[in-house]
Design an enzyme around this catalytic site. Structure first.
Site, PDB file in Angstrom:
ATOM      1  N   PHE A 319     -11.598 -19.030 -50.920  1.00 22.12           N
ATOM      2  CA  PHE A 319     -11.276 -18.575 -52.449  1.00 22.12           C
ATOM      3  C   PHE A 319     -10.089 -18.592 -53.780  1.00 22.12           C
ATOM      4  O   PHE A 319     -10.307 -18.120 -54.488  1.00 22.12           O
ATOM      5  CB  PHE A 319     -11.793 -16.588 -52.399  1.00 22.12           C
ATOM      6  CG  PHE A 319     -12.506 -16.387 -50.505  1.00 22.12           C
ATOM      7  CD1 PHE A 319     -13.564 -16.802 -50.665  1.00 22.12           C
ATOM      8  CD2 PHE A 319     -11.734 -16.254 -49.785  1.00 22.12           C
ATOM      9  CE1 PHE A 319     -14.822 -16.239 -49.949  1.00 22.12           C
ATOM     10  CE2 PHE A 319     -12.653 -15.989 -49.012  1.00 22.12           C
ATOM     11  CZ  PHE A 319     -13.989 -15.808 -48.350  1.00 22.12           C
ATOM     12  N   ASP A 320      -9.120 -19.539 -53.253  1.00 21.19           N
ATOM     13  CA  ASP A 320      -8.025 -19.185 -53.441  1.00 21.19           C
ATOM     14  C   ASP A 320      -7.373 -17.746 -53.967  1.00 21.19           C
ATOM     15  O   ASP A 320      -6.345 -17.977 -55.084  1.00 21.19           O
ATOM     16  CB  ASP A 320      -8.158 -20.404 -55.008  1.00 21.19           C
ATOM     17  CG  ASP A 320      -7.121 -20.694 -56.083  1.00 21.19           C
ATOM     18  OD1 ASP A 320      -6.023 -20.705 -55.304  1.00 21.19           O
ATOM     19  OD2 ASP A 320      -6.573 -21.112 -56.964  1.00 21.19           O
ATOM     20  N   TYR A 321      -7.243 -17.629 -52.943  1.00 22.89           N
ATOM     21  CA  TYR A 321      -7.254 -16.046 -53.021  1.00 22.89           C
ATOM     22  C   TYR A 321      -5.816 -16.066 -52.311  1.00 22.89           C
ATOM     23  O   TYR A 321      -5.442 -15.090 -51.459  1.00 22.89           O
ATOM     24  CB  TYR A 321      -7.823 -15.102 -52.253  1.00 22.89           C
ATOM     25  CG  TYR A 321      -9.303 -14.606 -53.245  1.00 22.89           C
ATOM     26  CD1 TYR A 321      -8.638 -14.407 -54.317  1.00 22.89           C
ATOM     27  CD2 TYR A 321      -9.757 -13.689 -52.279  1.00 22.89           C
ATOM     28  CE1 TYR A 321      -9.613 -14.559 -55.430  1.00 22.89           C
ATOM     29  CE2 TYR A 321     -11.219 -13.275 -53.070  1.00 22.89           C
ATOM     30  CZ  TYR A 321     -11.555 -13.866 -54.610  1.00 22.89           C
ATOM     31  OH  TYR A 321     -12.773 -13.001 -55.618  1.00 22.89           O
TER      32      TYR A 321
END
Length: 641
Positions: A319-321
């Site tokens: 999620f690119d978290y």
């Protein structure tokens, strides 16, 4: 360092009840986070709610280093927080020129020589950017030799680490190769020219200078590993290194790097590093092995690099978290016991509070079942960790009640757009149809991180509520999508069977498709885990000269808060170009000042030789906020007595 002249009354007001890591001996600003543990706190209390109306602009320094993204020239983002030492400010421009003005007047003392000659077309990050520099003092200096008195260290965007004489700005000839280490030429696993970048200030501890890296997102599966490296502050010889990617896996995945600022607990000798996702961000079919040091707060022995503990905030991140902010050293009182802790802001909107000695969460944590991927060759983590306290600081799911438009027709358009995306709440995995990402991949909270008041144990955080989307497509479609152009990002993810497309979910006018506020600022009581207050933050220019959207809508924001000993919070961060002073207790806005350009940086404070408290902020705008771009460093103080 010299000891500044601090009025006795301010000392009496500011000194009590400050924890050891927050109280600085010189009431200056020796590192970009204010202290080695971050927190952006100054005990100075000369500027108060009672005299704010007298606060005035004292000087403005224009660097000349800016670009709006002209052909062949990357746009700039001026996010540097200056440091203060010996009545001098030191900061870096987006071109990685280090500049040293006199702190009280803004008059130039020296500028970086020679120019680092950064490639101004560098496309490995979203813009040309440098967030700060570091300062080191030799224990027994020989003033007759170059670089024996203080040194300044900076990470250059293209992956160099530089050491320079703090008196002149010239490179230190005895540090590595003529004052420079090229991190791209070290063994980083998979190598590609210019992929290892540096955007945050190095950490300086004892005789070590420690640096992480920024590694391009979504470029390929096999990227360089995200090494944290410690070098001898005098010679530049590497003393230790650590990577979250085991050597056996470095041909199939990389990254897990530390692009955000790191923190140090000097008393315990621990370095805290916030890591990112393994590569590539949105497809993990080749990284099925557990990688517990990625997307984690990692505690390392600062002298040896040995792992002390690690706490993963996102499992198998799709999620690119990643962790975008400095871990902040805080104290938390629970059941009558003071717990030394870390507060870690995240893109998901969670604020993690961890025991800094053990990594154990201070508040209860559950593993929630989450939606699973339907993409062939992919798998999802069956659960994700969630702290039960503090509550989320950002919107994390979208129902029809959350879908918004200025007019009914706008809302209908947003309903159709969001209904066409997979929408299973927080941690909805990327899909071929496209998936809603809330908070979007820029946060929640981003690199500004918390401000922290060590007396009340309150953290101040600004956050965003913006909807995004992520879509996977067969890799064969990449060339056609790239040719088609458009505002959204299209990435190849070489080595994966899929490419990635992502962007914000907006109306054609640029208005988010979810209800406002789109930006907030909040105070979190770290003892109880409760939110004391949370308000809309910032106003968004409409494109019509002089007209902003309603204040209740809030605005996207980048940059962090400064907390003062008098109970004020200073923060820029918003695209409207206003510099704000808020009441720490209530969040009420007490003062605003229009900056030359938006101040998307974290302010700092120091006491000058004339006894006045100064507040300084970089005002240069941000391409990410689509704001005006400029090059101003602005200083504020009360009138001389």
């Amino acid at each position: 360092m010299t000891v500044p002249r601090l009025p006795w009354l301010v000392l009496l007001l500011a000194a009590p009840a400050l924890s050891s890591f927050a109280a600085e001996p010189d009431f200056g600003w020796p590192v970009t986070g204010g202290g080695p543990g971050g927190g952006h706190f100054t005990p100075l209390a000369q500027i108060t709610a009672a005299n704010l109306e007298q606060l005035q602009e004292v000087w403005v320094y224009r660097t000349g280093d800016y670009s709006r993204g002209e052909p062949g020239h990357r746009a700039t983002t001026f996010e540097a927080t200056p440091i203060w030492a010996q009545d001098t400010l030191y900061f870096c421009t987006p071109y990685n020129r280090v500049i040293a003005p006199e702190a009280e007047t803004g008059k130039l003392r020296w500028a970086h020589e020679p120019d680092p000659k950064l490639d101004r077309a560098n496309d490995k990050q979203h813009s040309l950017i440098c967030r700060g520099v570091s300062y080191w003092q030799e224990a027994t200096p020989d003033p007759s030799r170059p670089c024996q008195t203080p040194r300044i260290y900076q990470g250059v965007l293209d992956g160099r680490l530089e050491a320079m004489d703090a008196r002149t700005g010239t490179l230190c000839p005895d540090f590595a190769s003529g004052g420079t280490i090229d991190l791209n030429k070290m063994d980083n696993g998979n190598s590609e020219a210019g992929v290892v970048n540096v955007t945050s200030a190095p950490v300086v501890f004892e005789d070590l200078v420690i640096v992480g890296s920024a590694i391009s997102d979504n470029h390929a599966t096999a990227m360089p590993s995200g090494f944290v490296r410690a070098f001898d502050a005098r010679s530049g010889q590497e003393r230790w290194h650590w990577s979250p990617i085991p050597e056996a896996l470095r041909q199939q995945t990389g990254a897990g790097n530390v692009w955000a600022p790191m923190s140090v607990d000097p008393e315990r000798g621990i370095l805290y590093a916030p890591t990112t996702s393994p590569s590539p961000d949105y497809w993990g079919g080749l990284r099925s092995d557990p990688l517990p040091g990625t997307d984690a707060v990692v505690a390392l022995n600062v002298r040896t690099g040995a792992l002390v503990w690690q706490f993963q905030t996102v499992h198998h991140n799709l999620f690119d978290y990643d962790l975008p902010a400095q871990p902040t050293l805080v104290d938390v009182t629970r059941n009558g016991q003071v717990i030394p802790a870390i507060a870690q802001a995240t893109k998901t909107g969670f604020l993690w509070v961890l025991n800094r000695e053990t990594g154990e969460p201070v508040f209860p944590v559950v593993e929630r079942a989450v939606a699973q991927s339907d993409v062939p060759g992919e798998h999802s983590a069956p659960t994700q960790p969630e702290p039960l306290m503090p509550p989320p600081l950002a919107l994390q799911s979208v129902s029809d009640a959350d879908i918004w438009g200025i007019t009914p027709l706008d809302r209908d358009a947003c309903l159709r757009r969001i209904h066409g995306l997979r929408n299973d709440g927080l941690f909805t995995p990327p899909s071929l149809q496209g998936s809603l990402v809330v908070p979007y991949f820029g946060g929640g909270s981003n690199w500004g991180g918390p401000g922290y008041d060590p007396r009340s144990h309150v953290a101040i955080l600004n956050a965003m509520n913006l909807p995004g989307y992520a879509r996977l497509f067969p890799s064969a479609d990449y060339a056609a999508l790239k040719r088609a152009g458009g505002p959204d990002e299209v990435a190849r993810m070489s080595g994966a069977p899929y490419g990635m497309q992502r962007g914000l979910v907006l109306l054609p006018l640029g208005v988010p498709c979810t209800r406002p506020p789109w930006g907030t600022i909040a105070a979190v009581d770290l003892d109880s885990g409760r939110i004391r207050w949370q308000h809309p933050f910032g106003t968004q220019p409409t494109g019509i000269a002089g007209l902003n959207a309603p204040a209740s809508w809030g605005a996207p924001n980048r940059g962090g808060p400064l907390v003062t000993g008098s109970g004020l919070v200073f923060i820029g961060a918003t695209p409207d170009g206003l510099f704000h002073a808020l009441d720490l207790e209530t969040g009420a806005t007490l003062w605003q000042h229009a900056l030359p350009f938006p101040g998307v940086a974290t302010p700092m404070s120091f006491q000058a030789a004339d006894g006045r408290q100064f507040i300084v902020i970089a005002a240069g705008g941000s391409i990410l906020l689509q704001s005006p771009i400029g090059d101003a460093l602005v200083a504020f103080a009360l009138p001389p007595r």
